[in-house]
Design a protein around this motif. Structure first.
Motif, PDB file in Angstrom:
ATOM      1  N   ALA A  25       2.468  -4.126  -1.198  1.00  0.00           N
ATOM      2  CA  ALA A  25       2.707  -3.271  -2.366  1.00  0.00           C
ATOM      3  C   ALA A  25       1.791  -2.049  -2.342  1.00  0.00           C
ATOM      4  O   ALA A  25       2.222  -0.927  -2.626  1.00  0.00           O
ATOM      5  N   LEU A  29       2.951   1.910  -1.920  1.00  0.00           N
ATOM      6  CA  LEU A  29       2.569   2.928  -2.894  1.00  0.00           C
ATOM      7  C   LEU A  29       1.879   4.104  -2.211  1.00  0.00           C
ATOM      8  O   LEU A  29       2.206   5.268  -2.478  1.00  0.00           O
ATOM      9  N   THR A  84       8.897   5.284  -8.720  1.00  0.00           N
ATOM     10  CA  THR A  84       9.407   4.346  -9.714  1.00  0.00           C
ATOM     11  C   THR A  84       9.352   2.926  -9.162  1.00  0.00           C
ATOM     12  O   THR A  84       9.047   2.722  -7.982  1.00  0.00           O
ATOM     13  N   ASP A  85       9.701   1.968  -9.995  1.00  0.00           N
ATOM     14  CA  ASP A  85       9.735   0.572  -9.552  1.00  0.00           C
ATOM     15  C   ASP A  85      10.782   0.351  -8.467  1.00  0.00           C
ATOM     16  O   ASP A  85      10.621  -0.496  -7.597  1.00  0.00           O
ATOM     17  N   HIS A  86      11.873   1.103  -8.517  1.00  0.00           N
ATOM     18  CA  HIS A  86      12.966   0.910  -7.561  1.00  0.00           C
ATOM     19  C   HIS A  86      12.872   1.819  -6.339  1.00  0.00           C
ATOM     20  O   HIS A  86      13.631   1.666  -5.395  1.00  0.00           O
TER      21      HIS A  86
END
Length: 97
Positions: A25, A29, A84-86
């Protein structure tokens, strides 16, 4: 590996899995931050009823931006923006031939 002797206990493997997911993750990012505000070629796969186009850029990151159904199946040049999250939001710059 599941049949190897000396297999780590469930708590150890659970902790290692959580650490690996956190690292993935974080690296995702950092990479998205690196490519923010850059242009990308996006293959448009779908456009929702409210005019949001969805597709994937060269790095297989999902990018959403305002578009029309005529874009489906075509490439668009998009400036990648907010993370974004997606995936990432973007801005349509031009429809590519």
């Amino acid at each position: 590996a599941a049949t190897w002797p000396g297999k780590p206990s469930g708590t150890i493997s659970t902790r290692r899995l959580a650490q690996a997911k956190a690292l993935i993750a974080h690296k995702n990012l950092v990479f998205r931050q690196h490519i923010q505000r850059t242009r990308a070629r996006v293959l448009v796969e779908d456009v929702s009823a409210d005019g949001v186009a969805h597709g994937f850029c060269d790095h297989y990151i999902r990018v959403t931006f305002k578009g029309t159904p005529e874009l489906i199946g075509r490439f668009a040049l998009v400036r990648r923006g907010r993370i974004t999250d997606h995936g990432m939001d973007g801005e349509l710059l031009e429809v590519l031939p």
